[in-house]
Design an enzyme around this catalytic site. Structure first.
Site, PDB file in Angstrom:
ATOM      1  N   VAL A  81     -68.106 -21.893 -16.967  1.00 54.65           N
ATOM      2  CA  VAL A  81     -68.235 -22.886 -17.599  1.00 54.65           C
ATOM      3  C   VAL A  81     -67.826 -23.787 -17.800  1.00 54.65           C
ATOM      4  O   VAL A  81     -66.693 -22.841 -18.030  1.00 54.65           O
ATOM      5  CB  VAL A  81     -69.711 -21.958 -17.993  1.00 54.65           C
ATOM      6  CG1 VAL A  81     -69.943 -23.371 -19.765  1.00 54.65           C
ATOM      7  CG2 VAL A  81     -70.885 -21.591 -17.585  1.00 54.65           C
ATOM      8  N   GLU A 171     -59.789   2.585 -31.506  1.00 57.52           N
ATOM      9  CA  GLU A 171     -60.230   3.115 -30.391  1.00 57.52           C
ATOM     10  C   GLU A 171     -58.434   3.467 -29.376  1.00 57.52           C
ATOM     11  O   GLU A 171     -59.051   3.803 -28.375  1.00 57.52           O
ATOM     12  CB  GLU A 171     -60.766   2.517 -29.673  1.00 57.52           C
ATOM     13  CG  GLU A 171     -62.218   2.527 -30.726  1.00 57.52           C
ATOM     14  CD  GLU A 171     -63.548   2.892 -29.893  1.00 57.52           C
ATOM     15  OE1 GLU A 171     -63.931   1.787 -28.887  1.00 57.52           O
ATOM     16  OE2 GLU A 171     -65.068   3.533 -30.260  1.00 57.52           O
TER      17      GLU A 171
HETATM   18  P1  FAD Z   1     -69.962 -10.564 -23.662  1.00 59.66           P
HETATM   19  O1  FAD Z   1     -69.196  -8.862 -23.447  1.00 59.66           O
HETATM   20  O2  FAD Z   1     -67.794 -10.820 -24.114  1.00 59.66           O
HETATM   21  O3  FAD Z   1     -70.095 -11.143 -22.343  1.00 59.66           O
HETATM   22  C1  FAD Z   1     -69.336 -12.434 -22.048  1.00 59.66           C
HETATM   23  C2  FAD Z   1     -69.364 -12.188 -20.373  1.00 59.66           C
HETATM   24  O4  FAD Z   1     -68.900 -13.971 -19.950  1.00 59.66           O
HETATM   25  C3  FAD Z   1     -67.894 -12.272 -19.484  1.00 59.66           C
HETATM   26  O5  FAD Z   1     -68.957 -11.656 -18.562  1.00 59.66           O
HETATM   27  C4  FAD Z   1     -67.599 -12.669 -19.322  1.00 59.66           C
HETATM   28  O6  FAD Z   1     -67.128 -12.711 -17.486  1.00 59.66           O
HETATM   29  C5  FAD Z   1     -68.446 -14.022 -19.104  1.00 59.66           C
HETATM   30  N1  FAD Z   1     -67.624 -15.398 -19.069  1.00 59.66           N
HETATM   31  C6  FAD Z   1     -66.470 -16.003 -20.254  1.00 59.66           C
HETATM   32  N2  FAD Z   1     -66.121 -17.274 -20.292  1.00 59.66           N
HETATM   33  C7  FAD Z   1     -66.843 -17.819 -18.848  1.00 59.66           C
HETATM   34  C8  FAD Z   1     -67.387 -19.542 -18.906  1.00 59.66           C
HETATM   35  N3  FAD Z   1     -66.151 -19.965 -18.691  1.00 59.66           N
HETATM   36  N4  FAD Z   1     -67.727 -18.850 -17.380  1.00 59.66           N
HETATM   37  C9  FAD Z   1     -68.405 -18.209 -16.783  1.00 59.66           C
HETATM   38  N5  FAD Z   1     -68.535 -16.897 -17.603  1.00 59.66           N
HETATM   39  C10 FAD Z   1     -67.598 -16.619 -18.742  1.00 59.66           C
HETATM   40  N6  FAD Z   1     -69.184  -3.268 -30.170  1.00 59.66           N
HETATM   41  C11 FAD Z   1     -70.310  -2.349 -30.029  1.00 59.66           C
HETATM   42  O7  FAD Z   1     -71.448  -2.390 -30.077  1.00 59.66           O
HETATM   43  N7  FAD Z   1     -69.988  -0.852 -29.632  1.00 59.66           N
HETATM   44  C12 FAD Z   1     -68.404  -0.435 -29.778  1.00 59.66           C
HETATM   45  O8  FAD Z   1     -67.734   0.758 -29.612  1.00 59.66           O
HETATM   46  C13 FAD Z   1     -67.990  -1.058 -29.335  1.00 59.66           C
HETATM   47  N8  FAD Z   1     -66.513  -1.059 -28.081  1.00 59.66           N
HETATM   48  C14 FAD Z   1     -65.369  -2.240 -28.386  1.00 59.66           C
HETATM   49  C15 FAD Z   1     -64.328  -2.284 -27.599  1.00 59.66           C
HETATM   50  C16 FAD Z   1     -63.535  -2.661 -27.132  1.00 59.66           C
HETATM   51  C17 FAD Z   1     -62.460  -2.372 -26.577  1.00 59.66           C
HETATM   52  C18 FAD Z   1     -63.439  -4.297 -27.841  1.00 59.66           C
HETATM   53  C19 FAD Z   1     -62.742  -5.346 -27.072  1.00 59.66           C
HETATM   54  C20 FAD Z   1     -65.342  -4.658 -28.407  1.00 59.66           C
HETATM   55  C21 FAD Z   1     -66.069  -3.542 -28.493  1.00 59.66           C
HETATM   56  N9  FAD Z   1     -67.350  -3.889 -28.802  1.00 59.66           N
HETATM   57  C22 FAD Z   1     -68.276  -2.473 -29.192  1.00 59.66           C
HETATM   58  C23 FAD Z   1     -67.914  -5.603 -28.922  1.00 59.66           C
HETATM   59  C24 FAD Z   1     -68.621  -5.058 -28.045  1.00 59.66           C
HETATM   60  O9  FAD Z   1     -67.628  -5.705 -26.901  1.00 59.66           O
HETATM   61  C25 FAD Z   1     -68.994  -6.507 -28.166  1.00 59.66           C
HETATM   62  O10 FAD Z   1     -69.330  -7.232 -29.080  1.00 59.66           O
HETATM   63  C26 FAD Z   1     -70.237  -7.300 -26.449  1.00 59.66           C
HETATM   64  O11 FAD Z   1     -68.766  -7.520 -26.152  1.00 59.66           O
HETATM   65  C27 FAD Z   1     -69.983  -8.657 -27.077  1.00 59.66           C
HETATM   66  O12 FAD Z   1     -70.948  -9.334 -26.172  1.00 59.66           O
HETATM   67  P2  FAD Z   1     -71.427 -10.805 -25.344  1.00 59.66           P
HETATM   68  O13 FAD Z   1     -73.070 -10.382 -23.874  1.00 59.66           O
HETATM   69  O14 FAD Z   1     -71.403 -11.449 -26.794  1.00 59.66           O
HETATM   70  O15 FAD Z   1     -70.552 -10.987 -24.642  1.00 59.66           O
HETATM   71  P1  NAD Z   2     -61.912  -6.644 -36.403  1.00 59.37           P
HETATM   72  O1  NAD Z   2     -61.828  -8.110 -37.044  1.00 59.37           O
HETATM   73  O2  NAD Z   2     -62.696  -5.733 -36.682  1.00 59.37           O
HETATM   74  O3  NAD Z   2     -60.490  -6.747 -36.915  1.00 59.37           O
HETATM   75  C1  NAD Z   2     -58.965  -6.719 -37.202  1.00 59.37           C
HETATM   76  C2  NAD Z   2     -58.592  -6.231 -38.055  1.00 59.37           C
HETATM   77  O4  NAD Z   2     -56.952  -6.992 -37.636  1.00 59.37           O
HETATM   78  C3  NAD Z   2     -59.270  -6.161 -39.172  1.00 59.37           C
HETATM   79  O5  NAD Z   2     -58.313  -4.542 -39.926  1.00 59.37           O
HETATM   80  C4  NAD Z   2     -57.861  -6.963 -39.940  1.00 59.37           C
HETATM   81  O6  NAD Z   2     -57.443  -6.207 -41.133  1.00 59.37           O
HETATM   82  C5  NAD Z   2     -56.304  -7.365 -39.524  1.00 59.37           C
HETATM   83  N1  NAD Z   2     -55.426  -8.203 -39.290  1.00 59.37           N
HETATM   84  C6  NAD Z   2     -56.066  -9.335 -39.344  1.00 59.37           C
HETATM   85  N2  NAD Z   2     -54.834  -9.782 -39.279  1.00 59.37           N
HETATM   86  C7  NAD Z   2     -53.857  -9.774 -39.236  1.00 59.37           C
HETATM   87  C8  NAD Z   2     -52.718  -9.986 -38.846  1.00 59.37           C
HETATM   88  N3  NAD Z   2     -51.907 -10.573 -38.764  1.00 59.37           N
HETATM   89  N4  NAD Z   2     -51.555  -8.942 -38.942  1.00 59.37           N
HETATM   90  C9  NAD Z   2     -51.990  -7.390 -39.119  1.00 59.37           C
HETATM   91  N5  NAD Z   2     -53.245  -6.988 -39.225  1.00 59.37           N
HETATM   92  C10 NAD Z   2     -54.343  -7.926 -39.201  1.00 59.37           C
HETATM   93  O7  NAD Z   2     -61.606  -7.005 -34.855  1.00 59.37           O
HETATM   94  P2  NAD Z   2     -62.282  -5.875 -33.506  1.00 59.37           P
HETATM   95  O8  NAD Z   2     -61.237  -4.528 -34.326  1.00 59.37           O
HETATM   96  O9  NAD Z   2     -61.394  -6.654 -32.103  1.00 59.37           O
HETATM   97  O10 NAD Z   2     -63.264  -6.065 -33.726  1.00 59.37           O
HETATM   98  C11 NAD Z   2     -64.153  -7.186 -32.315  1.00 59.37           C
HETATM   99  C12 NAD Z   2     -65.940  -6.224 -32.950  1.00 59.37           C
HETATM  100  O11 NAD Z   2     -65.853  -5.465 -32.368  1.00 59.37           O
HETATM  101  C13 NAD Z   2     -65.576  -5.886 -34.411  1.00 59.37           C
HETATM  102  O12 NAD Z   2     -67.473  -6.171 -34.771  1.00 59.37           O
HETATM  103  C14 NAD Z   2     -66.201  -4.553 -34.724  1.00 59.37           C
HETATM  104  O13 NAD Z   2     -66.823  -3.684 -35.884  1.00 59.37           O
HETATM  105  C15 NAD Z   2     -66.666  -4.414 -32.790  1.00 59.37           C
HETATM  106  N6  NAD Z   2     -66.632  -3.089 -31.990  1.00 59.37           N
HETATM  107  C16 NAD Z   2     -66.515  -1.831 -32.447  1.00 59.37           C
HETATM  108  C17 NAD Z   2     -66.642  -1.078 -31.731  1.00 59.37           C
HETATM  109  C18 NAD Z   2     -67.070   0.557 -32.264  1.00 59.37           C
HETATM  110  O14 NAD Z   2     -68.839   0.310 -32.457  1.00 59.37           O
HETATM  111  N7  NAD Z   2     -66.848   1.600 -32.056  1.00 59.37           N
HETATM  112  C19 NAD Z   2     -65.034  -0.126 -30.979  1.00 59.37           C
HETATM  113  C20 NAD Z   2     -64.746  -1.608 -31.140  1.00 59.37           C
HETATM  114  C21 NAD Z   2     -64.871  -2.806 -31.446  1.00 59.37           C
END
Ligand code: FAD
Ligand code: NAD
Length: 407
Positions: A81, A171
């Site tokens: 997109v 994590e």
């Molecule tokens: P996404 O999962 O980001 O999916 C977006 C989709 O859009 C992808 O398939 C991508 O390829 C597609 N896309 C993007 N741009 C374009 C484009 N321009 N054109 C076409 N397609 C496109 N949340 C929890 O609840 N529990 C957890 O344990 C947890 N762990 C996490 C661990 C990590 C390492 C990270 C980074 C995040 C974690 N989160 C967790 C947060 C969670 O992953 C996000 O909130 C979630 O992925 C959001 O879902 P979404 O459907 O909005 O988008």
């Molecule tokens: P976040 O925004 O939750 O955390 C970012 C951290 O970076 C904060 O603690 C902030 O104080 C710190 N930070 C910001 N600017 C900084 C700087 N300049 N220098 C040093 N530290 C700085 O982001 P995230 O951990 O990527 O999480 C994103 C989303 O995904 C959240 O909603 C989170 O709850 C979700 N998530 C959930 C899980 C889970 O449920 N197990 C796991 C991963 C992510």
């Protein structure tokens, strides 16, 4: 009668689950449903830190989209997109254009670098399969190079900086402390040579989370060699490492690997397309529609939803994205069937938060206030991961991609 065009952008948790829900609800003749995604696979963002650390293979994280959609009900378009034109009800793709009657925006998150110098250019971020794979390859390469470099030039190869001790940073560190000893063994390197540094701006990791659980995670990681620099802000990133500051004291940390895990924002395409956003997220109406656009729904990390109890946004999570998909699909089905009165409000049901610390440890809160630690929490985390696969593709998907090794 003309069948309405329903176009879903993004096959993440929000977009793909909306598509699968619609495929279960609507008959073939009720609507033309098109799902657009950059890749022909769906990846689980919540497992990306494991792929980045190399503790699981990226193929376990991704699922071919054709395995979960029925091609007679959903037209899948592999394309990127570029822009949405909500006034003309059109979506511009890299290789074409689509018109819609109803649109679902589920384009997910991007790293938020807050304009900090050098981060975009020199830091890695855990954002998708490609970036996770790059981090894993880069870490392996640093280990492989170490014994080929002169002594005075090699310490920074084994210095790994994680920016941010939010859930992603914690994590990822949990995976790294398992992976690093394996790499040390593979490349004949003394574990003591490796530095794992976590820089967090707040005075504590996981700001706002339960203090006892935060201490558990911090002790666990420190015992395995993680150095926390708390109350310390990343100011700049360069090919040599990072510059941080604490109480006006500036320090340079030389490191060949900086992983920025310090914040996310909604996909910048949404903002570029003229929607009003906060950090790339549209403050949605209670029924998940974008303000001013009756035919545009926003789900997942592109949507901003206020928790009225504390008057702050809900954190962007997969948990909420999946639940939004249920409401969004039900609302689109109601509109397609001309039953506007059946439009629902989205009410999140936060079941808890569990944070993994590698494969066999974790901590978190479930059912409102029940704290979990250690093996029990690690098992719960795997149940949560498998539950999503079950919802998406049933038992066969759990057996194909699930986390079935509990200990
Ligand atoms: P996404 O999962 O980001 O999916 C977006 C989709 O859009 C992808 O398939 C991508 O390829 C597609 N896309 C993007 N741009 C374009 C484009 N321009 N054109 C076409 N397609 C496109 N949340 C929890 O609840 N529990 C957890 O344990 C947890 N762990 C996490 C661990 C990590 C390492 C990270 C980074 C995040 C974690 N989160 C967790 C947060 C969670 O992953 C996000 O909130 C979630 O992925 C959001 O879902 P979404 O459907 O909005 O988008
Ligand atoms: P976040 O925004 O939750 O955390 C970012 C951290 O970076 C904060 O603690 C902030 O104080 C710190 N930070 C910001 N600017 C900084 C700087 N300049 N220098 C040093 N530290 C700085 O982001 P995230 O951990 O990527 O999480 C994103 C989303 O995904 C959240 O909603 C989170 O709850 C979700 N998530 C959930 C899980 C889970 O449920 N197990 C796991 C991963 C992510």
């Amino acid at each position: 009668l003309k069948r309405p065009n329903v176009v879903i952008l993004g096959a993440g948790y929000g977009g793909l689950m909306t598509a699968v829900n619609l495929q279960r609800t609507l008959g073939v003749n009720e609507a033309n449903i098109t799902l657009v995604n950059k890749h022909d696979y769906h990846y689980q963002s919540t497992w990306l830190h494991e792929g980045a650390a190399g503790t699981i293979h990226h193929d376990q994280i991704r699922i071919p989209i054709k395995d979960v959609i029925q091609s007679n009900k959903i037209d899948f378009v592999k394309d990127t997109v570029v822009e949405i034109n909500p006034k003309e009800k059109k979506v511009k793709l890299e290789n074409g254009e689509l018109s819609y009657d109803y649109l679902v925006i589920g384009l997910g998150f991007e790293a938020e670098t807050f304009g900090i110098k050098g981060l975009k250019e020199y830091a890695f971020s855990i954002a998708n399969i490609n970036s996770a794979r790059l981090i894993r390859e880069h870490i392996d390469y640093c280990f492989a190079r170490y014994n080929n470099e002169p002594e005075e030039k090699r310490d920074e190869l084994l210095t790994f900086v994680v920016g941010g001790a939010g859930f992603t940073g914690i994590e990822f560190l949990g995976e790294l402390v398992n992976r690093i000893p394996q790499l040390c063994q593979e490349f004949d390197i003394d574990r003591k040579k490796v530095r794992l540094i976590c820089v967090e701006a707040a005075p504590t990791p996981l700001p706002g989370f339960n203090q006892q659980l935060v201490e558990y995670a911090m002790d666990y990681l420190e015992q395995r060699g993680v150095e926390f620099k708390l109350g310390t802000i990343i100011k700049e990133c360069s090919p040599e490492g990072i510059i941080v500051s604490k109480d006006d004291e500036v320090e340079e940390i030389k490191a060949k690997t900086v992983v920025w895990a310090a914040g996310v924002r909604g996909n910048s395409i949404v903002e570029k397309s003229g929607f009003e956003t906060m950090r790339g997220r549209v403050k949605v109406e209670p029924d998940l529609r974008a303000p001013g656009y009756e035919d545009v729904f926003v789900v997942g990390d592109c949507a901003l939803l206020i928790n009225e109890e504390i008057n702050r946004p809900y954190p962007p999570t997969a948990q909420i994205a999946i639940q939004m998909a249920d409401t969004c699909a039900a609302n689109i089905a109601a509109l397609v069937r001309g039953k506007e009165e059946e439009i629902q409000k989205f009410v999140p049901n936060i079941r808890g938060t569990v944070c993994s610390l590698g494969h066999d440890d974790a901590m978190g809160i479930i059912f409102g206030n029940r704290k979990l630690y250690g093996t029990q929490a690690a098992i719960m985390k795997k149940i949560i991961d498998n539950r999503y696969l079950w919802k998406l593709g049933g038992l066969s998907l759990v057996l194909k991609k699930g986390k079935l090794k509990f200990f």
